[in-house]
Write an enzyme that holds these catalytic residues in place. Structure first.
Site, mmCIF file in Angstrom:
data_model
loop_
_atom_site.group_PDB
_atom_site.id
_atom_site.type_symbol
_atom_site.label_atom_id
_atom_site.label_comp_id
_atom_site.label_asym_id
_atom_site.label_seq_id
_atom_site.Cartn_x
_atom_site.Cartn_y
_atom_site.Cartn_z
ATOM 1 N N GLY A 117 0.806 -1.213 0.000
ATOM 2 C CA GLY A 117 0.000 0.000 0.000
ATOM 3 C C GLY A 117 0.841 1.265 0.000
ATOM 4 N N ALA A 123 -4.027 -0.350 6.455
ATOM 5 C CA ALA A 123 -5.421 -0.803 6.528
ATOM 6 C C ALA A 123 -6.297 0.237 5.869
ATOM 7 C CB ALA A 123 -5.850 -1.028 7.976
ATOM 8 N N ASP A 124 -7.464 -0.203 5.407
ATOM 9 C CA ASP A 124 -8.433 0.716 4.815
ATOM 10 C C ASP A 124 -9.361 1.292 5.872
ATOM 11 O OD1 ASP A 124 -7.685 0.348 1.972
ATOM 12 O OD2 ASP A 124 -8.273 -1.708 2.381
ATOM 13 N N LYS A 160 -9.217 -4.609 5.198
ATOM 14 C CA LYS A 160 -8.067 -4.494 4.305
ATOM 15 C C LYS A 160 -8.449 -5.067 2.944
ATOM 16 C CE LYS A 160 -4.047 -5.726 5.793
ATOM 17 N NZ LYS A 160 -3.459 -4.564 5.086
ATOM 18 N N GLY A 161 -7.620 -4.796 1.963
ATOM 19 C CA GLY A 161 -7.848 -5.360 0.641
ATOM 20 C C GLY A 161 -8.102 -4.344 -0.445
ATOM 21 N N GLU A 216 -1.838 -10.849 2.550
ATOM 22 C CA GLU A 216 -1.715 -10.032 3.759
ATOM 23 C C GLU A 216 -2.220 -10.796 4.982
ATOM 24 O OE1 GLU A 216 -2.089 -5.500 1.928
ATOM 25 O OE2 GLU A 216 -3.905 -6.588 2.518
#
Length: 226
Positions: free
Chosen positions: A29, A85-86, A96-97, A105
């Site tokens: 990220g 993290a989102d 996440k993702g 991850e």
């Protein structure tokens, strides 16, 4: 400091937790790019570590910065993992993702007792769900998998990139699922995993031990521990 400078600050702060002789997980990220940059600098200055990357992009970046890499054929436990993290909620549950690397991850994060998350304050929320939940699925029959996921109360959208279906490093698809507020993330994770065709979800439950978060108002980094 602007947003990029804050990302750099929080990434550099987290990298300070890495000690000589560690085997670590290296996340994916935009914030992690700064962590890899700082890690490469420390390696040049004599830090002895090995890393397992969570994506092909991270692996390439680690090689550019001459960070020694290994894999799970040689390692069964990681001393520390750093990743972004989102979304992070008040209980340190994660979504996440967003970058498409959620499966690797989660495999990497599950191999440590010391999973450190680095975020800016916009990612810290009271309740998960503003960010669409990524779910990695096998391509065969993804349509029926999507319908089964939607039966849990969401709208599932097949992720695309440049007008083509997005393909993960594991040759899977990702469905971005809009559930709204997720009040019971552990139960939702279990419900999703039970669906045939679902490989993994972007819900990281009871995994994060520590969160480093940048604050724009004070231009500082705070640490939240579980």
């Amino acid at each position: 400091m602007n947003q990029d400078e804050l990302k750099r600050e929080v990434a550099y702060e987290a990298v300070n937790d890495i000690q000589d002789g560690m085997t670590i997980g290296i996340g994916t990220g935009s914030t992690m790019r700064y962590a890899i940059e700082k890690l490469g600098e420390r390696v040049k200055n004599g830090l002895q570590i090995k890393g397992i990357p969570t994506s092909e992009d991270t692996a390439e970046l680690a090689r550019i910065h001459q960070i020694p890499l290994t894999d799970f054929s040689e390692v069964s436990h990681l001393d520390l993992v750093i990743d972004g993290a989102d979304e992070v909620d008040e209980n340190l549950q994660l979504i996440k993702g967003g970058g498409g690397a959620l499966l690797r991850e989660k495999i990497v994060a599950n191999a440590t007792d010391n999973f450190i998350v680095i975020i800016d304050e916009t990612k810290y929320v009271k309740t998960l769900g503003k960010f669409k939940l990524p779910v990695e699925v096998v391509p065969f029959g993804w349509e029926i998998t999507a319908r089964a996921i939607e039966s849990l109360g969401c709208q599932a959208t097949l992720r695309t990139k440049d007008s083509n279906v997005y393909i993960t490093d594991n040759d899977h698809y990702i469905l971005d699922c809009e559930f709204g507020e997720i009040h019971h993330p552990e139960q939702l994770n279990q419900d999703l995993i039970s669906i045939i065709g679902v490989v993994e979800t972007g819900l990281f439950i009871n995994m994060a031990k520590k969160v480093f978060m940048s604050r724009s108002e004070t231009q500082s980094v705070i640490k939240i521990e579980n």
